[in-house]
Design an enzyme around this catalytic site. Structure first.
Site, PDB file in Angstrom:
ATOM      1  N   LYS A 109      -0.336   7.064   1.723  1.00 35.36           N
ATOM      2  CA  LYS A 109      -0.292   6.779   0.280  1.00 35.36           C
ATOM      3  C   LYS A 109       0.523   7.866  -0.433  1.00 35.36           C
ATOM      4  CE  LYS A 109      -4.568   4.251   0.746  1.00 35.36           C
ATOM      5  NZ  LYS A 109      -5.813   3.796   0.157  1.00 35.36           N
ATOM      6  N   HIS A 151      -0.048  -4.165   0.083  1.00 28.75           N
ATOM      7  CA  HIS A 151      -1.282  -3.370   0.023  1.00 28.75           C
ATOM      8  C   HIS A 151      -2.003  -3.679  -1.295  1.00 28.75           C
ATOM      9  CE1 HIS A 151      -4.010   0.008  -0.296  1.00 28.75           C
ATOM     10  NE2 HIS A 151      -3.894   0.137   1.010  1.00 28.75           N
TER      11      HIS A 151
END
Ligand code: PGA
Length: 259
Positions: free
Chosen positions: A15, A103
């Site tokens: 991330k 995502h």
């Protein structure tokens, strides 16, 4: 192909963490902790931020570390006036093998839709890379009994118009949104059941041989303590790991589950 023949795939989704300097250190440390037998058992992937891809690629290639490189997102166009975006050509040139697409953070925070996910899946495949297509339900949807319908719709949307031959090599990640970054994991049984639904949708769309070849990961608060139970389930072929992939010790323990 039976589930026994699908090679497990464990991917770290970093991330928006780690500068490129930190990323270099993390991937080096990870490589000290893993050996040939680990890489034989499991396909290992790290997905750094765009700014770290080049640095991590250089470390992996110069030290011949058999960890695959993944990106966290992509645009579907080759090039053009798309300020801030990164094209599939640019990723492929860095030897990126996997691209996370759809995502839930991109869907919830950045307006990703089934349609943009579908365009990205096609673009990634057209450039010889493998999409990791993320699907999953919210807590509200789970409580309303809508989990199966939600993931079925997302899978249909993501793979609309994609050829069966291309689908076979793709990866799907089932990530219940309520389990991401919350410390709350789906039970292995629940995760397995929903992954079975996803495989059923793929079978319906593309036939048995294709659906049996697709690797389907579980994601959502995976850690060194719960990975073995998840991986013991017949439908779960791997994990997409966020928080616990940031630390090379934890991530190596996840990769070495059961070893
Ligand atoms: P988590 O994230 O492991 O921190 O829950 C998983 C993901 O979002 O891919």
């Amino acid at each position: 192909m039976s589930e026994g023949t699908r090679r497990p795939i464990i991917a770290g989704n970093w991330k928006m963490h780690h500068t490129h300097l930190e990323a270099i250190q993390v991937v080096q440390k990870l490589s000290y902790r893993l050996d040939r037998s680990d890489y034989e058992r499991v396909e290992v992937v790290v997905c750094p931020t765009f700014t770290s891809l080049r640095s991590v690629q250089t470390v992996l290639e110069s030290d011949r570390i058999p960890i695959a490189l993944g990106a966290q997102d992509v645009h579907w166009e080759e090039k053009g006036a798309f300020t801030g975006e990164v094209s599939p050509t640019m990723l492929a040139k860095l030897n990126v093998s996997f691209v996370i697409v759809g995502h839930s953070e991109r869907r919830q925070l950045f307006g990703e839709t089934d349609e943009t996910v579908n365009r990205k899946v096609k673009a990634v495949l057209a450039h010889g890379m493998t999409p990791i297509v993320c699907v999953g339900e919210t807590l509200e949807e789970r409580e309303a009994g809508e989990t199966a319908a939600k993931v079925d719709g997302q899978v249909r949307g993501a793979f609309e118009g994609v050829k069966a031959a291309d689908v076979a090599a793709t990866v799907v990640a089932y990530e219940p949104i309520w389990a991401i970054g919350t410390g709350r994991t789906a039970t292995p049984g629940d995760a397995d059941e929903t992954i079975g639904v996803i495989r059923g949708t793929l079978r319906d769309l593309f036939g048995g041989p294709t659906s049996s070849a697709v690797r389907i990961q579980y994601g959502g608060s995976v850690n060194p303590g719960n990975i073995a139970d998840l991986m013991a389930m017949p439908e779960i072929d791997g994990a997409l790991v966020g928080g616990a992939s940031l630390d090379p010790d934890d991530f190596a323990r996840i990769v070495r589950y059961g070893a």
